[in-house]
Enzyme design. Structure first.
Site, PDB file in Angstrom:
ATOM      1  N   TYR A 159      49.189  41.286 -46.443  1.00  0.00           N
ATOM      2  CA  TYR A 159      49.971  40.075 -46.725  1.00  0.00           C
ATOM      3  C   TYR A 159      50.235  39.892 -48.230  1.00  0.00           C
ATOM      4  O   TYR A 159      51.401  39.814 -48.646  1.00  0.00           O
ATOM      5  CB  TYR A 159      49.295  38.839 -46.103  1.00  0.00           C
ATOM      6  CG  TYR A 159      49.961  37.539 -46.495  1.00  0.00           C
ATOM      7  CD1 TYR A 159      51.199  37.180 -45.968  1.00  0.00           C
ATOM      8  CD2 TYR A 159      49.374  36.678 -47.426  1.00  0.00           C
ATOM      9  CE1 TYR A 159      51.834  35.995 -46.346  1.00  0.00           C
ATOM     10  CE2 TYR A 159      49.994  35.498 -47.805  1.00  0.00           C
ATOM     11  CZ  TYR A 159      51.218  35.164 -47.266  1.00  0.00           C
ATOM     12  OH  TYR A 159      51.842  33.999 -47.655  1.00  0.00           O
ATOM     13  N   LYS A 163      53.880  40.105 -50.196  1.00  0.00           N
ATOM     14  CA  LYS A 163      54.449  39.006 -50.993  1.00  0.00           C
ATOM     15  C   LYS A 163      54.716  39.480 -52.425  1.00  0.00           C
ATOM     16  O   LYS A 163      55.719  39.103 -53.035  1.00  0.00           O
ATOM     17  CB  LYS A 163      53.505  37.785 -50.992  1.00  0.00           C
ATOM     18  CG  LYS A 163      53.304  37.112 -49.647  1.00  0.00           C
ATOM     19  CD  LYS A 163      54.571  36.578 -49.024  1.00  0.00           C
ATOM     20  CE  LYS A 163      55.123  35.324 -49.636  1.00  0.00           C
ATOM     21  NZ  LYS A 163      56.280  34.780 -48.867  1.00  0.00           N
TER      22      LYS A 163
HETATM   23  N1  NAD Z   1      51.008  28.030 -45.895  1.00  0.00           N
HETATM   24  C1  NAD Z   1      50.614  28.281 -47.120  1.00  0.00           C
HETATM   25  O1  NAD Z   1      49.542  27.832 -47.560  1.00  0.00           O
HETATM   26  C2  NAD Z   1      51.480  29.123 -48.016  1.00  0.00           C
HETATM   27  C3  NAD Z   1      51.047  29.295 -49.341  1.00  0.00           C
HETATM   28  C4  NAD Z   1      51.822  30.081 -50.192  1.00  0.00           C
HETATM   29  C5  NAD Z   1      53.003  30.636 -49.750  1.00  0.00           C
HETATM   30  N2  NAD Z   1      53.410  30.470 -48.464  1.00  0.00           N
HETATM   31  C6  NAD Z   1      54.687  31.071 -48.078  1.00  0.00           C
HETATM   32  O2  NAD Z   1      55.527  30.033 -47.606  1.00  0.00           O
HETATM   33  C7  NAD Z   1      56.396  30.528 -46.614  1.00  0.00           C
HETATM   34  C8  NAD Z   1      56.314  29.631 -45.395  1.00  0.00           C
HETATM   35  O3  NAD Z   1      54.982  29.655 -44.922  1.00  0.00           O
HETATM   36  P1  NAD Z   1      54.473  28.642 -43.795  1.00  0.00           P
HETATM   37  O4  NAD Z   1      53.055  28.335 -44.092  1.00  0.00           O
HETATM   38  O5  NAD Z   1      55.452  27.554 -43.618  1.00  0.00           O
HETATM   39  O6  NAD Z   1      54.484  29.626 -42.556  1.00  0.00           O
HETATM   40  P2  NAD Z   1      55.065  29.403 -41.096  1.00  0.00           P
HETATM   41  O7  NAD Z   1      54.596  30.535 -40.280  1.00  0.00           O
HETATM   42  O8  NAD Z   1      54.762  28.018 -40.620  1.00  0.00           O
HETATM   43  O9  NAD Z   1      56.619  29.503 -41.333  1.00  0.00           O
HETATM   44  C9  NAD Z   1      57.279  30.717 -41.454  1.00  0.00           C
HETATM   45  C10 NAD Z   1      58.576  30.608 -40.676  1.00  0.00           C
HETATM   46  O10 NAD Z   1      59.253  31.860 -40.800  1.00  0.00           O
HETATM   47  C11 NAD Z   1      59.739  32.217 -39.537  1.00  0.00           C
HETATM   48  N3  NAD Z   1      59.831  33.657 -39.407  1.00  0.00           N
HETATM   49  C12 NAD Z   1      58.804  34.539 -39.349  1.00  0.00           C
HETATM   50  N4  NAD Z   1      59.281  35.768 -39.178  1.00  0.00           N
HETATM   51  C13 NAD Z   1      60.633  35.662 -39.144  1.00  0.00           C
HETATM   52  C14 NAD Z   1      61.675  36.595 -38.983  1.00  0.00           C
HETATM   53  N5  NAD Z   1      61.428  37.905 -38.795  1.00  0.00           N
HETATM   54  N6  NAD Z   1      62.941  36.155 -38.995  1.00  0.00           N
HETATM   55  C15 NAD Z   1      63.215  34.834 -39.148  1.00  0.00           C
HETATM   56  N7  NAD Z   1      62.266  33.906 -39.292  1.00  0.00           N
HETATM   57  C16 NAD Z   1      60.984  34.322 -39.288  1.00  0.00           C
HETATM   58  C17 NAD Z   1      58.727  31.674 -38.538  1.00  0.00           C
HETATM   59  O11 NAD Z   1      59.300  31.544 -37.244  1.00  0.00           O
HETATM   60  C18 NAD Z   1      58.340  30.358 -39.178  1.00  0.00           C
HETATM   61  O12 NAD Z   1      59.156  29.318 -38.703  1.00  0.00           O
HETATM   62  C19 NAD Z   1      55.994  31.968 -46.359  1.00  0.00           C
HETATM   63  O13 NAD Z   1      56.887  32.809 -47.018  1.00  0.00           O
HETATM   64  C20 NAD Z   1      54.597  32.067 -46.956  1.00  0.00           C
HETATM   65  O14 NAD Z   1      54.338  33.371 -47.398  1.00  0.00           O
HETATM   66  C21 NAD Z   1      52.680  29.710 -47.602  1.00  0.00           C
HETATM   67  C1  5JK Z   2      34.642  28.449 -44.640  1.00  0.00           C
HETATM   68  C2  5JK Z   2      35.491  29.657 -44.860  1.00  0.00           C
HETATM   69  C3  5JK Z   2      34.622  30.887 -44.909  1.00  0.00           C
HETATM   70  C4  5JK Z   2      36.529  29.743 -43.768  1.00  0.00           C
HETATM   71  C5  5JK Z   2      37.706  30.568 -44.122  1.00  0.00           C
HETATM   72  C6  5JK Z   2      38.791  29.727 -44.740  1.00  0.00           C
HETATM   73  C7  5JK Z   2      40.108  30.525 -44.743  1.00  0.00           C
HETATM   74  C8  5JK Z   2      40.639  30.531 -43.312  1.00  0.00           C
HETATM   75  C9  5JK Z   2      41.080  29.920 -45.737  1.00  0.00           C
HETATM   76  C10 5JK Z   2      40.503  29.909 -47.162  1.00  0.00           C
HETATM   77  C11 5JK Z   2      41.675  30.038 -48.109  1.00  0.00           C
HETATM   78  C12 5JK Z   2      42.908  29.973 -47.236  1.00  0.00           C
HETATM   79  C13 5JK Z   2      44.195  30.561 -47.774  1.00  0.00           C
HETATM   80  C14 5JK Z   2      44.637  29.905 -49.075  1.00  0.00           C
HETATM   81  O1  5JK Z   2      44.587  28.505 -48.980  1.00  0.00           O
HETATM   82  C15 5JK Z   2      45.976  30.310 -49.520  1.00  0.00           C
HETATM   83  C16 5JK Z   2      46.862  30.903 -48.691  1.00  0.00           C
HETATM   84  C17 5JK Z   2      48.137  31.356 -49.320  1.00  0.00           C
HETATM   85  C18 5JK Z   2      49.271  31.588 -48.430  1.00  0.00           C
HETATM   86  O2  5JK Z   2      50.219  32.442 -48.989  1.00  0.00           O
HETATM   87  C19 5JK Z   2      48.968  31.853 -47.002  1.00  0.00           C
HETATM   88  C20 5JK Z   2      47.808  31.047 -46.462  1.00  0.00           C
HETATM   89  C21 5JK Z   2      46.569  31.219 -47.266  1.00  0.00           C
HETATM   90  C22 5JK Z   2      46.242  32.701 -47.168  1.00  0.00           C
HETATM   91  C23 5JK Z   2      45.326  30.431 -46.744  1.00  0.00           C
HETATM   92  C24 5JK Z   2      44.891  30.924 -45.346  1.00  0.00           C
HETATM   93  C25 5JK Z   2      43.538  30.371 -44.900  1.00  0.00           C
HETATM   94  C26 5JK Z   2      42.443  30.641 -45.936  1.00  0.00           C
HETATM   95  C27 5JK Z   2      42.207  32.152 -46.088  1.00  0.00           C
END
Ligand code: NAD
Ligand code: 5JK
Length: 369
Positions: A159, A163
């Protein structure tokens, strides 16, 4: 998007517009982008909530499509002024194969860039991630760093690798000539761990706590800071960046911005307790209840079980070596770059963000959302 055409209505495309962050970006655009004429929401899975948006003054077009299909992306991008590319496969639990993660996050992003170039779309905002920087595989702390802080970014997990590659593609594409002769202007936003309404992992922790009779057990030392940012502020940052990319192309083009707001610096678990506490859960232990080596052992065991069981069943628990390292490595940001470059100020205070999240956890935890 010329200055002389201030009143011109713009077409925006949000990829992944039905995801956790994407839905907030879509709603924020409708509320806060006065120049919005048409909003295209592109996602592999369209949400039923989109229907209610179609009755408003802005034309909302739902497009079911896959970012890995170049022709579907090109058709969606054609005629759009701005693309916010937030679609991505967020998987740090081993649910999807490394190839699939690469295909969606890297090839999908390449398709978006090429579609912009071919169809003449000039402005592209990419949702990157803190993980493009770290935590790295060596567990080095990143303590309240900014976009210029030196840090050894070493990725192995599919992942963060995907990214990082995708972000590089987006930044390198800045300045490319798009159809019609104008330059492509791109930037990347790097959220830390996003929380807020729709955050499924928070809901899962809540349900787990309820199943354990209202208790959660501390696993990570309280001193390990983990960066978090409210989804409404991340969405607002996307809307502002997209709006300002034209006016400030020379400054913003090819730049990265961490997403930040007034959320406090805390450990992953203590931060979650800001919401789960008012929902009735308690975190047991001022210190981790298990020695760290036991967690390392359990995480490795989970990884082994995942591998052994893969031919039969998908075993993808929250704890694995990568998620343990993430939760157990300090990674927080402190920056004002987005404020300096495009006037970003958080739209939601910490108090607002907290209240909104608590209300959502309470509702989501007790329903089947
Ligand atoms: N959630 C976090 O903490 C976090 C932190 C940093 C960055 N991001 C980034 O933010 C973005 C959104 O993340 P999120 O947490 O909302 O995730 P999410 O899974 O809720 O949303 C992702 C969306 O992308 C769509 N998607 C996935 N594959 C696809 C494809 N092949 N074609 C079209 N659509 C597709 C999914 O259906 C979903 O609606 C991602 O790029 C993720 O890497 C998320
Ligand atoms: C008590 C712990 C050992 C349990 C594990 C927690 C774990 C599931 C959490 C910790 C940190 C979390 C990630 C972090 O907040 C940042 C991101 C960045 C983003 O790009 C995608 C989601 C993610 C990876 C979170 C996922 C859940 C994590 C790993």
């Amino acid at each position: 998007m010329a200055d002389s055409a201030q009143a011109q209505k713009l077409v925006y495309l949000v990829t992944g517009g039905c995801g956790f962050l994407g839905e907030h970006v879509v709603r924020m655009l409708l509320q806060r982008e006065p120049r919005l004429g048409e909003l295209r929401v592109f996602d592999r899975h369209l949400g039923p909530w989109l229907e209610e948006l179609k009755t408003g003054p802005v034309r909302v077009t739902a497009i079911q499509g896959d970012v890995t299909e170049a022709h579907e992306v090109a058709a969606a991008v054609a005629g759009a002024h701005v693309v916010i590319h937030t679609a991505g496969l967020v998987d740090v639990f081993g649910r999807a194969s490394p190839e699939t993660i690469h295909e969606v996050n890297v090839q999908g992003t390449r398709n978006v860039i090429e579609a912009c170039v071919q169809t003449g779309t000039q402005f592209l905002v990419y949702t990157s991630s803190m993980e493009v920087v770290g935590p790295n595989t060596k567990g080095h702390p990143f303590y309240r760093g900014n976009e210029d802080t030196l840090y050894e970014a070493v990725h192995r997990h599919p992942y963060p690798c995907s990214k990082a590659l995708a972000e590089r593609l987006v930044l390198e594409a800045n300045g490319r000539e798009v159809h019609g002769g104008l330059p492509l202007v791109t930037c990347a936003l790097r959220p830390t761990g996003i929380y807020g309404e729709g955050h499924q992992i928070m809901r899962d922790f809540y349900r787990q706590g309820l199943r354990l009779g209202g208790w959660l057990f501390r696993a990570i030392p309280a001193s390990v800071e983990h960066g978090r940012v409210y989804v409404g502020n991340v969405a607002w940052m996307h809307v502002l960046a997209a709006r300002e990319l034209e006016r400030r192309a020379a400054l913003m083009g090819g730049q990265v911005y961490f997403c930040y707001d007034g959320s406090p610096y805390k450990s992953y678990e203590d931060f979650n307790m800001e919401f789960l506490g008012p929902c009735g859960l308690q975190l047991v232990g001022a210190r981790p209840l298990l020695p760290y080596w036991v967690l390392v052992f359990l995480a490795a065991l989970n990884a082994l079980l995942q591998w052994l069981l893969r031919p039969l069943v998908l075993y993808a628990p929250l704890l694995n070596p990568y998620t343990l390292a993430m939760a157990n490595t300090t990674f927080t940001v402190s920056t004002d770059k987005a404020q300096r470059h495009f006037g970003y100020e958080p739209l939601f205070s910490w108090e607002d963000s907290r209240t909104r999240t608590i209300l959502w956890v309470q509702a989501a935890g007790s329903s089947a959302q």
